[in-house]
Design a protein around this motif. Structure first.
Motif, PDB file in Angstrom:
ATOM      1  N   ASP A   1       0.986  -1.400   0.515  1.00  8.21           N
ATOM      2  CA  ASP A   1      -0.626  -0.107   0.138  1.00  8.21           C
ATOM      3  C   ASP A   1       0.865   1.243   0.509  1.00  8.21           C
ATOM      4  N   PRO A   2       0.837   2.276  -1.046  1.00 10.44           N
ATOM      5  CA  PRO A   2       1.658   3.425  -1.166  1.00 10.44           C
ATOM      6  C   PRO A   2       1.685   4.157  -0.063  1.00 10.44           C
ATOM      7  N   GLN A   3       0.819   4.310   0.796  1.00 12.73           N
ATOM      8  CA  GLN A   3       0.301   5.320   1.872  1.00 12.73           C
ATOM      9  C   GLN A   3       1.362   4.555   3.223  1.00 12.73           C
ATOM     10  N   PHE A   4       1.826   3.290   3.168  1.00 13.67           N
ATOM     11  CA  PHE A   4       2.752   2.890   3.926  1.00 13.67           C
ATOM     12  C   PHE A   4       4.491   2.565   3.159  1.00 13.67           C
ATOM     13  N   THR A   5       3.950   3.328   2.547  1.00  9.83           N
ATOM     14  CA  THR A   5       5.694   3.091   1.312  1.00  9.83           C
ATOM     15  C   THR A   5       6.930   3.709   2.949  1.00  9.83           C
ATOM     16  N   ARG A   6       6.893   4.787   3.213  1.00  8.53           N
ATOM     17  CA  ARG A   6       7.673   5.650   3.533  1.00  8.53           C
ATOM     18  C   ARG A   6       7.565   4.857   5.690  1.00  8.53           C
ATOM     19  N   ARG A   7       6.455   4.379   6.172  1.00  8.42           N
ATOM     20  CA  ARG A   7       6.756   3.208   7.620  1.00  8.42           C
ATOM     21  C   ARG A   7       8.060   2.404   7.286  1.00  8.42           C
ATOM     22  N   ILE A   8       7.178   1.810   5.837  1.00 12.11           N
ATOM     23  CA  ILE A   8       7.982   0.988   5.866  1.00 12.11           C
ATOM     24  C   ILE A   8       9.302   0.461   5.658  1.00 12.11           C
ATOM     25  N   PHE A   9      10.053   2.003   4.876  1.00 12.09           N
ATOM     26  CA  PHE A   9      11.743   1.704   4.664  1.00 12.09           C
ATOM     27  C   PHE A   9      12.305   2.600   6.269  1.00 12.09           C
ATOM     28  N   ASP A  10      11.604   3.220   7.080  1.00  9.02           N
ATOM     29  CA  ASP A  10      11.724   3.687   8.381  1.00  9.02           C
ATOM     30  C   ASP A  10      11.651   2.015   9.220  1.00  9.02           C
ATOM     31  N   GLN A  11      11.128   0.983   9.109  1.00  5.55           N
ATOM     32  CA  GLN A  11      11.130   0.286   9.718  1.00  5.55           C
ATOM     33  C   GLN A  11      12.686  -0.571   9.787  1.00  5.55           C
ATOM     34  N   PHE A  12      12.757  -0.662   8.838  1.00 10.95           N
ATOM     35  CA  PHE A  12      13.746  -1.173   7.946  1.00 10.95           C
ATOM     36  C   PHE A  12      15.374  -0.686   8.509  1.00 10.95           C
ATOM     37  N   ARG A  13      14.936   0.831   8.493  1.00 13.83           N
ATOM     38  CA  ARG A  13      16.595   1.559   8.575  1.00 13.83           C
ATOM     39  C   ARG A  13      16.976   1.366   9.698  1.00 13.83           C
ATOM     40  N   ARG A  14      15.371   1.433  11.430  1.00 16.31           N
ATOM     41  CA  ARG A  14      15.995   2.120  12.763  1.00 16.31           C
ATOM     42  C   ARG A  14      16.357   0.127  12.519  1.00 16.31           C
ATOM     43  N   LEU A  15      15.614  -1.071  12.044  1.00 17.81           N
ATOM     44  CA  LEU A  15      16.579  -2.167  13.090  1.00 17.81           C
ATOM     45  C   LEU A  15      17.495  -2.092  11.845  1.00 17.81           C
TER      46      LEU A  15
ATOM     47  N   SER B   1      10.065 -10.478  -0.320  1.00 13.33           N
ATOM     48  CA  SER B   1       9.094  -9.505  -0.362  1.00 13.33           C
ATOM     49  C   SER B   1       8.934  -8.495   0.269  1.00 13.33           C
ATOM     50  N   SER B   2      10.182  -8.051   0.723  1.00 11.58           N
ATOM     51  CA  SER B   2      10.203  -6.939   2.497  1.00 11.58           C
ATOM     52  C   SER B   2      10.153  -5.037   1.506  1.00 11.58           C
ATOM     53  N   MET B   3      10.100  -4.951  -0.109  1.00 12.54           N
ATOM     54  CA  MET B   3       9.968  -3.610   0.014  1.00 12.54           C
ATOM     55  C   MET B   3       8.861  -3.311  -1.074  1.00 12.54           C
ATOM     56  N   PRO B   4       8.250  -2.226  -0.991  1.00 13.55           N
ATOM     57  CA  PRO B   4       7.043  -1.781  -1.261  1.00 13.55           C
ATOM     58  C   PRO B   4       6.887  -1.963  -2.703  1.00 13.55           C
ATOM     59  N   GLY B   5       7.709  -1.683  -3.426  1.00 15.82           N
ATOM     60  CA  GLY B   5       8.086  -2.252  -4.191  1.00 15.82           C
ATOM     61  C   GLY B   5       9.423  -3.071  -5.136  1.00 15.82           C
ATOM     62  N   PRO B   6       9.172  -2.783  -6.457  1.00 13.74           N
ATOM     63  CA  PRO B   6      10.689  -4.456  -7.458  1.00 13.74           C
ATOM     64  C   PRO B   6      11.730  -3.318  -7.023  1.00 13.74           C
ATOM     65  N   VAL B   7      12.644  -3.706  -6.500  1.00 12.47           N
ATOM     66  CA  VAL B   7      14.047  -2.967  -6.031  1.00 12.47           C
ATOM     67  C   VAL B   7      14.390  -2.890  -7.204  1.00 12.47           C
ATOM     68  N   LEU B   8      14.337  -3.345  -8.424  1.00 15.62           N
ATOM     69  CA  LEU B   8      15.778  -2.790  -9.549  1.00 15.62           C
ATOM     70  C   LEU B   8      14.664  -2.053 -10.823  1.00 15.62           C
ATOM     71  N   ALA B   9      13.412  -2.228 -10.625  1.00 18.34           N
ATOM     72  CA  ALA B   9      12.674  -0.942 -11.263  1.00 18.34           C
ATOM     73  C   ALA B   9      11.601   0.103 -10.848  1.00 18.34           C
ATOM     74  N   ASP B  10      11.474   0.463  -9.437  1.00 16.48           N
ATOM     75  CA  ASP B  10      10.499   1.012  -8.446  1.00 16.48           C
ATOM     76  C   ASP B  10      11.915   1.908  -7.686  1.00 16.48           C
ATOM     77  N   ARG B  11      11.752   3.195  -8.315  1.00 15.85           N
ATOM     78  CA  ARG B  11      13.277   4.436  -7.884  1.00 15.85           C
ATOM     79  C   ARG B  11      13.128   4.179  -6.692  1.00 15.85           C
ATOM     80  N   GLU B  12      12.148   4.323  -5.842  1.00 14.22           N
ATOM     81  CA  GLU B  12      12.308   5.036  -4.561  1.00 14.22           C
ATOM     82  C   GLU B  12      12.430   3.662  -3.658  1.00 14.22           C
ATOM     83  N   SER B  13      12.299   2.233  -4.430  1.00 13.54           N
ATOM     84  CA  SER B  13      12.658   1.105  -3.232  1.00 13.54           C
ATOM     85  C   SER B  13      14.347   0.848  -3.323  1.00 13.54           C
ATOM     86  N   TYR B  14      14.617   1.071  -5.144  1.00 11.63           N
ATOM     87  CA  TYR B  14      16.195   1.277  -5.475  1.00 11.63           C
ATOM     88  C   TYR B  14      16.758   1.836  -4.540  1.00 11.63           C
TER      89      TYR B  14
END
Length: 476
Positions: free
Chosen positions: A277-291, A310-323
């Protein structure tokens, strides 16, 4: 009144015995984990097939149905955790899975030893003489021959292993919870899997179940005929089990030379309804960074940092934000990062694993080879549209299987990683292909499985997954 009900109950007992076998088999696994039940789980079904209380015209069909009932009971109860994903899929799938039990039950009936009835004494005088001797004539029952019982147990155990293999292969397979897997907590006994795989353990347990039934029947025959012979069948079976146990205790006392690898695993606990869900993308990134930063601050830092499937919200090699997120973290870390992601190429979608090393300068990709039927693809989706409708929104499209047994090479060149994904660590043959050396490939010396068992919430699914995966450590 009670005597009138007795024939009705006797007619039902084979079906109740079949249900009992299914429940006993389920009891071997999480959440119950009564491992010892595996040694008797098949005995009610075998007894129902071999010793019916009434004559049936189409006995082969009855045996098939008894096995089918036992199979339905087992799969519906042992795999109840599938209801956390799809209730209808859980219910319908087991009608297919139970076919393998039914085929084994039919074969079991086919091999049933036949009693050879002796003709009664020809005259009244002969009958009186036989009574006067106070002993029955020598029995011609096949049950009292140890060689017959050993051969019978061998054939039925081999057939059991065959049906388990087929269940794990047809339609790419769903081989969870074989009979041998029930021994996952008995560490000395499972060490023979180094040579036989789980199939060898399933063979041993099924063999013991058959010998258990033949021994009880043999004791009854011997008591009625007052003839006793050495029970070599039971003795050899027990000796084989003790031998396997002794080997396991000895094997675990021998420690090969090893090299320590520092590994940190990050479990982000992202709910399934938030993961993409795109609205939780930033929260997921913050959680992975903190841990991850907690793990990376250790001294010395880990050699390998592992994130789930499937840890990232988008395909890492195709989604710029996740990459960008992954590469920024890799650049600031002294550790290699192994993570699961969706990979896309030419319109095909893969369940993949990435190894990011050298501060993000190198990226290695593995695409999952063995897909989960009705989880990652629907067999015959276009030929049988009903199957796709049953699964519904849970499997809206099909992943494509990879085609290469890719090994990941850590920055420390001495570590070769087999990057298994989810269900793959339950498949012995697939894992061995990563480990066995071949031309130009030394084979993996570290197994890593990334999985997302969050689909199954707090059910027994993740516990059963671990029980099946344990054997890869023994086999390799």
């Amino acid at each position: 009144m009670e005597l009138e009900r007795l024939p009705r109950v006797l007619r039902l007992w084979p079906w109740l015995a079949a249900i009992c076998s299914g429940l006993l088999y389920t009891g071997c696994f999480a959440p119950f984990n009564f491992t010892w039940l595996c040694w008797i789980a098949l005995t009610p079904l075998i007894a129902a097939i071999w010793f019916p209380n009434e004559k049936v015209r189409h006995r082969w069909l009855r045996n098939l149905l008894l096995g089918y009932v036992a199979g339905l009971t087992f799969f519906w109860t042992a795999f109840f955790w599938l209801t956390t994903v799809t209730v209808l899929g859980w219910f319908v799938l087991q009608f297919y899975m139970a076919i393998y039990f039914a085929l084994w039950a039919w074969f079991c009936g086919l091999l049933q030893p036949r009693e050879k009835r002796r003709e009664s004494s020809s005259t009244k005088w002969d009958q009186m003489l036989a009574q006067a001797r106070s002993a029955a004539p020598p029995s011609r029952s096949p049950w009292i021959k140890s060689t017959n019982n050993l051969l019978l147990a061998f054939l039925l155990a081999a057939a059991w292993v065959t049906q388990e293999w087929l269940r794990g292969w047809v339609f790419s397979g769903f081989g969870w919870n074989g009979l041998g897997v029930a021994l996952h907590d008995t560490w000395p006994l499972i060490q023979i899997a180094e040579f036989t795989g789980v199939a060898g353990l399933s063979f041993m347990v099924a063999f013991a179940n058959v010998i258990g039934v033949t021994t009880v029947r043999r004791l009854i025959v011997e008591a009625s005929t007052r003839t006793v012979r050495p029970h070599f069948d039971l003795t050899l079976t027990l000796a084989a089990i003790v031998g396997a146990l002794t080997f396991g205790i000895r094997a675990t006392q021998v420690s090969p030379s090893t090299k320590p690898v520092r590994v940190a695993a990050v479990q982000s606990n992202v709910p399934q309804n938030q993961k993409f869900d795109p609205q939780f993308t930033r929260r997921i990134f913050d959680q992975f960074r903190r841990l991850s930063e907690i793990a990376l601050r250790s001294n010395p830092p880990p050699d390998l940092l592992i994130w789930p499937e499937s840890s990232m919200p988008g395909p890492v090699l195709a989604d710029r934000e996740s990459y960008q997120f992954v590469m920024d973290l890799a650049a600031s870390a002294e550790s290699d990062i192994l993570l699961g992601t969706i990979d896309e190429e030419n319109g095909d979608v893969y369940n993949a694993a990435l190894l990011v090393s050298d501060g993000g300068e190198q990226v290695q990709v593995y695409r999952k080879l063995h897909l989960v039927p009705f989880g990652e693809y629907v067999p015959g989706r276009h030929r049988v549209p009903l199957l796709a409708r049953i699964v519904g929104d849970q499997v809206p499209g099909d992943f494509k299987a990879g085609n290469a047994y890719t090994l990941f090479e850590l920055t420390d060149n001495n570590v070769k990683v087999a990057p298994l994904i989810c269900f793959e660590d339950t498949i012995g043959d697939l894992t061995r292909r990563f480990v066995l050396p071949n031309d130009g490939n030394p084979g993996a010396n570290l197994l890593v499985d990334i999985t997302n068992d969050g689909w199954f919430l707090h059910s027994a699914g993740s516990h059963q997954h671990l029980a099946n995966a344990i054997f890869r450590c023994v086999e390799t």
